[in-house]
Design a protein around this motif. Structure first.
Motif, short mmCIF file in Angstrom:
data_model
loop_
_atom_site.label_atom_id
_atom_site.label_comp_id
_atom_site.label_asym_id
_atom_site.label_seq_id
_atom_site.Cartn_x
_atom_site.Cartn_y
_atom_site.Cartn_z
N ILE A 50 0.84 -1.21 0.00
CA ILE A 50 0.00 0.00 0.00
C ILE A 50 0.87 1.25 0.00
O ILE A 50 0.59 2.21 -0.72
CB ILE A 50 -0.98 -0.02 1.20
CG1 ILE A 50 -2.06 -1.08 0.96
CG2 ILE A 50 -1.61 1.36 1.42
CD1 ILE A 50 -2.95 -1.36 2.17
N ALA A 51 1.94 1.25 0.79
CA ALA A 51 2.85 2.41 0.83
C ALA A 51 3.45 2.65 -0.57
O ALA A 51 3.52 3.80 -1.02
CB ALA A 51 3.95 2.19 1.85
N TYR A 52 3.87 1.59 -1.24
CA TYR A 52 4.40 1.74 -2.60
C TYR A 52 3.34 2.26 -3.56
O TYR A 52 3.63 3.11 -4.41
CB TYR A 52 4.99 0.42 -3.11
CG TYR A 52 6.44 0.24 -2.78
CD1 TYR A 52 7.43 0.88 -3.54
CD2 TYR A 52 6.84 -0.54 -1.71
CE1 TYR A 52 8.77 0.72 -3.23
CE2 TYR A 52 8.18 -0.70 -1.39
CZ TYR A 52 9.14 -0.07 -2.16
OH TYR A 52 10.47 -0.21 -1.86
N THR B 35 3.25 5.54 6.97
CA THR B 35 4.13 6.72 6.98
C THR B 35 5.58 6.31 7.16
O THR B 35 6.47 6.82 6.46
CB THR B 35 3.69 7.69 8.09
OG1 THR B 35 2.36 8.12 7.81
CG2 THR B 35 4.60 8.90 8.17
N THR B 36 5.84 5.40 8.08
CA THR B 36 7.21 4.94 8.32
C THR B 36 7.82 4.36 7.04
O THR B 36 8.97 4.66 6.69
CB THR B 36 7.23 3.88 9.45
OG1 THR B 36 6.73 4.49 10.64
CG2 THR B 36 8.62 3.35 9.70
N LYS C 180 11.43 10.28 -1.21
CA LYS C 180 11.94 11.56 -0.74
C LYS C 180 10.79 12.54 -0.47
O LYS C 180 11.02 13.71 -0.19
CB LYS C 180 12.91 12.15 -1.76
CG LYS C 180 14.18 11.34 -1.92
CD LYS C 180 15.16 12.06 -2.82
CE LYS C 180 16.41 11.32 -3.15
NZ LYS C 180 17.00 10.44 -2.22
N LEU C 181 9.56 12.05 -0.57
CA LEU C 181 8.40 12.89 -0.31
C LEU C 181 8.40 13.37 1.14
O LEU C 181 8.81 12.65 2.04
CB LEU C 181 7.10 12.10 -0.52
CG LEU C 181 6.73 11.64 -1.91
CD1 LEU C 181 5.51 10.72 -1.84
CD2 LEU C 181 6.43 12.83 -2.79
N LYS C 182 7.89 14.58 1.35
CA LYS C 182 7.63 15.03 2.70
C LYS C 182 6.29 14.39 3.08
O LYS C 182 5.28 14.62 2.42
CB LYS C 182 7.55 16.55 2.80
CG LYS C 182 7.23 17.01 4.20
CD LYS C 182 7.12 18.52 4.30
CE LYS C 182 6.79 18.88 5.75
NZ LYS C 182 6.37 20.27 5.87
N VAL C 183 6.31 13.55 4.11
CA VAL C 183 5.10 12.84 4.53
C VAL C 183 4.69 13.38 5.90
O VAL C 183 5.46 13.32 6.85
CB VAL C 183 5.33 11.31 4.62
CG1 VAL C 183 4.04 10.61 5.00
CG2 VAL C 183 5.88 10.78 3.30
N THR C 184 3.49 13.93 5.97
CA THR C 184 2.97 14.47 7.21
C THR C 184 1.84 13.58 7.69
O THR C 184 0.90 13.30 6.95
CB THR C 184 2.47 15.92 7.02
OG1 THR C 184 3.54 16.72 6.51
CG2 THR C 184 1.96 16.50 8.31
#
Length: 165
Positions: A19-21, A50-51, A58-62
């Motif tokens: 899912i993260a990919y 998120t982890t 390299k995305l900024k993940v908030t």
């Protein structure tokens, strides 16, 4: 636990990574994405996503927590981010199980009050019985169940699992 295991710890880890990919592939050209986890297991699942995103991109993940009263979703919904923090950004609303669709639907409604660049949903387990026409864009497992059956996810440090009862 009275029921049958539908996802083991290893399967949950693999599905979370996949899912993260998928989220990254869908948002690779963004500067920042917001992962909004629905309180409880949805937020824990969002933390895990998120982890992984932070290690593969390299995305900024908030990360933010969405506080919804699941028994009465008409009560006020709040988040740990101010609306300006996610305005005109890509946002993924995350929960552990898509049961009736009620919680996800009210979560979607909340975020539609602010203009977003892109909006998606992600769940670990997607049940195919819903009251509302809400779907998960990213899902770990789709499962056909009866209305009497219940899917639960248990997140533990070394032994997470999902079961059907």
């Amino acid at each position: 636990m009275n029921g049958s295991i539908i996802l083991t710890n290893e399967q949950i880890q693999n599905k979370t990574r996949r899912i993260a990919y998928q989220i990254y592939e869908n948002n690779y050209n963004e500067n920042e994405i917001i992962i909004a986890g629905i309180n409880g297991n949805g937020y824990i699942f969002a933390q895990k996503i998120t982890t992984i995103l932070k290690t593969i991109s390299k995305l900024k993940v908030t990360l933010c927590e969405v506080k919804i009263d699941k028994r009465n979703p008409l009560n006020k919904i709040t988040t740990t981010l101010e609306p300006d923090s996610y305005k005109n950004k890509s946002l993924i609303l995350v929960d552990d199980v898509l049961n009736s669709g009620t919680t996800l639907m009210y979560g979607v409604k909340y975020f539609l009050e602010v203009p977003l660049k892109r909006f998606n949903t992600a769940v670990l387990v997607n049940r195919n019985h819903k009251k509302y026409p809400v779907k998960a864009d990213f899902k770990g497992l789709s499962l056909s169940t009866s209305m009497r059956e219940h899917v639960s996810v248990v997140f533990e440090d070394k032994n997470s699992y999902a079961f059907l009862e």
